[in-house]
Design a protein around this motif. Structure first.
Motif, PDB file in Angstrom:
ATOM      1  N   ALA A   9       0.830  -1.208   0.000  1.00 26.18           N
ATOM      2  CA  ALA A   9       0.000   0.000   0.000  1.00 26.18           C
ATOM      3  C   ALA A   9       0.859   1.251   0.000  1.00 26.18           C
ATOM      4  O   ALA A   9       0.593   2.199  -0.745  1.00 26.18           O
ATOM      5  CB  ALA A   9      -0.937  -0.009   1.205  1.00 26.18           C
ATOM      6  N   ASP A  10       1.898   1.278   0.839  1.00 25.97           N
ATOM      7  CA  ASP A  10       2.779   2.441   0.899  1.00 25.97           C
ATOM      8  C   ASP A  10       3.458   2.684  -0.442  1.00 25.97           C
ATOM      9  O   ASP A  10       3.561   3.821  -0.900  1.00 25.97           O
ATOM     10  CB  ASP A  10       3.854   2.259   1.976  1.00 25.97           C
ATOM     11  N   THR A  12       2.387   1.782  -3.413  1.00 23.58           N
ATOM     12  CA  THR A  12       1.397   2.225  -4.386  1.00 23.58           C
ATOM     13  C   THR A  12       1.093   3.712  -4.191  1.00 23.58           C
ATOM     14  O   THR A  12       1.030   4.468  -5.159  1.00 23.58           O
ATOM     15  CB  THR A  12       0.112   1.397  -4.276  1.00 23.58           C
ATOM     16  N   VAL A  13       0.915   4.120  -2.952  1.00 24.62           N
ATOM     17  CA  VAL A  13       0.666   5.542  -2.667  1.00 24.62           C
ATOM     18  C   VAL A  13       1.849   6.379  -3.149  1.00 24.62           C
ATOM     19  O   VAL A  13       1.669   7.441  -3.760  1.00 24.62           O
ATOM     20  CB  VAL A  13       0.390   5.766  -1.165  1.00 24.62           C
ATOM     21  N   ALA A  14       3.064   5.897  -2.916  1.00 25.44           N
ATOM     22  CA  ALA A  14       4.250   6.628  -3.362  1.00 25.44           C
ATOM     23  C   ALA A  14       4.282   6.748  -4.887  1.00 25.44           C
ATOM     24  O   ALA A  14       4.603   7.817  -5.422  1.00 25.44           O
ATOM     25  CB  ALA A  14       5.524   5.941  -2.853  1.00 25.44           C
ATOM     26  N   VAL A  16       1.650   6.594  -6.960  1.00 26.02           N
ATOM     27  CA  VAL A  16       0.564   7.483  -7.374  1.00 26.02           C
ATOM     28  C   VAL A  16       0.980   8.936  -7.124  1.00 26.02           C
ATOM     29  O   VAL A  16       0.784   9.801  -7.987  1.00 26.02           O
ATOM     30  CB  VAL A  16      -0.754   7.144  -6.655  1.00 26.02           C
ATOM     31  N   THR A  17       1.560   9.201  -5.975  1.00 28.29           N
ATOM     32  CA  THR A  17       1.997  10.561  -5.652  1.00 28.29           C
ATOM     33  C   THR A  17       3.057  11.034  -6.639  1.00 28.29           C
ATOM     34  O   THR A  17       3.014  12.167  -7.110  1.00 28.29           O
ATOM     35  CB  THR A  17       2.540  10.626  -4.205  1.00 28.29           C
ATOM     36  N   LEU A  24      -3.806  14.346  -7.695  1.00 26.15           N
ATOM     37  CA  LEU A  24      -4.071  14.074  -6.286  1.00 26.15           C
ATOM     38  C   LEU A  24      -4.295  15.373  -5.518  1.00 26.15           C
ATOM     39  O   LEU A  24      -5.236  15.498  -4.738  1.00 26.15           O
ATOM     40  CB  LEU A  24      -2.904  13.290  -5.670  1.00 26.15           C
ATOM     41  N   GLN A  28      -7.746  16.496  -3.655  1.00 21.09           N
ATOM     42  CA  GLN A  28      -7.731  16.813  -2.224  1.00 21.09           C
ATOM     43  C   GLN A  28      -8.272  18.220  -1.961  1.00 21.09           C
ATOM     44  O   GLN A  28      -9.050  18.419  -1.026  1.00 21.09           O
ATOM     45  CB  GLN A  28      -6.317  16.688  -1.658  1.00 21.09           C
ATOM     46  N   SER A  53      -3.719   7.252 -12.216  1.00 23.39           N
ATOM     47  CA  SER A  53      -3.221   6.145 -11.397  1.00 23.39           C
ATOM     48  C   SER A  53      -3.224   4.839 -12.189  1.00 23.39           C
ATOM     49  O   SER A  53      -2.259   4.076 -12.157  1.00 23.39           O
ATOM     50  CB  SER A  53      -4.077   5.979 -10.145  1.00 23.39           C
ATOM     51  N   TYR A 134      -1.396  -1.847  -3.831  1.00 22.54           N
ATOM     52  CA  TYR A 134      -2.826  -1.903  -3.587  1.00 22.54           C
ATOM     53  C   TYR A 134      -3.539  -0.861  -4.425  1.00 22.54           C
ATOM     54  O   TYR A 134      -3.056   0.237  -4.582  1.00 22.54           O
ATOM     55  CB  TYR A 134      -3.085  -1.667  -2.087  1.00 22.54           C
ATOM     56  N   GLY A 136      -6.129   1.983  -5.902  1.00 22.71           N
ATOM     57  CA  GLY A 136      -6.684   3.216  -5.360  1.00 22.71           C
ATOM     58  C   GLY A 136      -8.172   3.294  -5.561  1.00 22.71           C
ATOM     59  O   GLY A 136      -8.859   2.291  -5.505  1.00 22.71           O
TER      60      GLY A 136
END
Length: 140
Positions: A9-10, A12-14, A16-17, A24, A28, A53, A134, A136
């Motif tokens: 998950a971490d 994937t977030v990285a 995407v960011t 993003l 937000q 993404s 993971y 989004g």
């Protein structure tokens, strides 16, 4: 095992960011500016983030393709039961199990979004063109 999933998950977030930072940020901001009706007001931003993404983090596209029936079932349930979305918990559990099954990393481990190291052993662990993690948000 929980640590493994957190890394996925971490990572994937990285990713995407890294690849979709602007989308993003816009999503937000929209959510923050529309606390009462963000789900309706921010559809365009949500779709832009989901598309970016999916285009840039391959595991997101893979999981969405593999779990499409579960995503559709859950979305339909939530739309039908907006007043009481707890009715959809079983549908959510089925979706979760699908994402767990199809969101696993390859045996080499996660490629990292920030590739500051360039040692030969790192190159073996970061196959080009992959970005597993993971999934989004759900794009409609």
């Amino acid at each position: 095992m929980a640590i493994f999933h957190m890394d996925v998950a971490d990572n994937t977030v990285a990713l995407v960011t890294k690849h979709c930072g602007l989308q993003l940020e816009l999503y937000q901001k929209c959510v923050t500016q529309n606390p009462e009706n963000w789900d309706m007001k921010c559809i365009t931003q949500k779709r832009a983030l989901a598309k970016c993404s999916e285009d840039n983090v391959p595991i997101i596209k893979h999981v969405k393709e593999m779990c499409d029936p579960f995503i559709r079932d859950y979305d339909a349930c939530v739309m039908k039961n907006q007043q009481d979305p707890t009715v959809c918990l079983e549908s959510l559990k089925r979706l979760f199990h699908c994402t767990e099954e199809h969101g696993k990393l390859p045996p080499t481990g996660p490629p990292r979004a920030n590739s500051s190291s360039s040692s030969p052993s790192d190159a073996k662990e970061k196959p080009a063109g992959t970005g597993y993690g993971y999934r989004g948000g759900v794009q409609k």
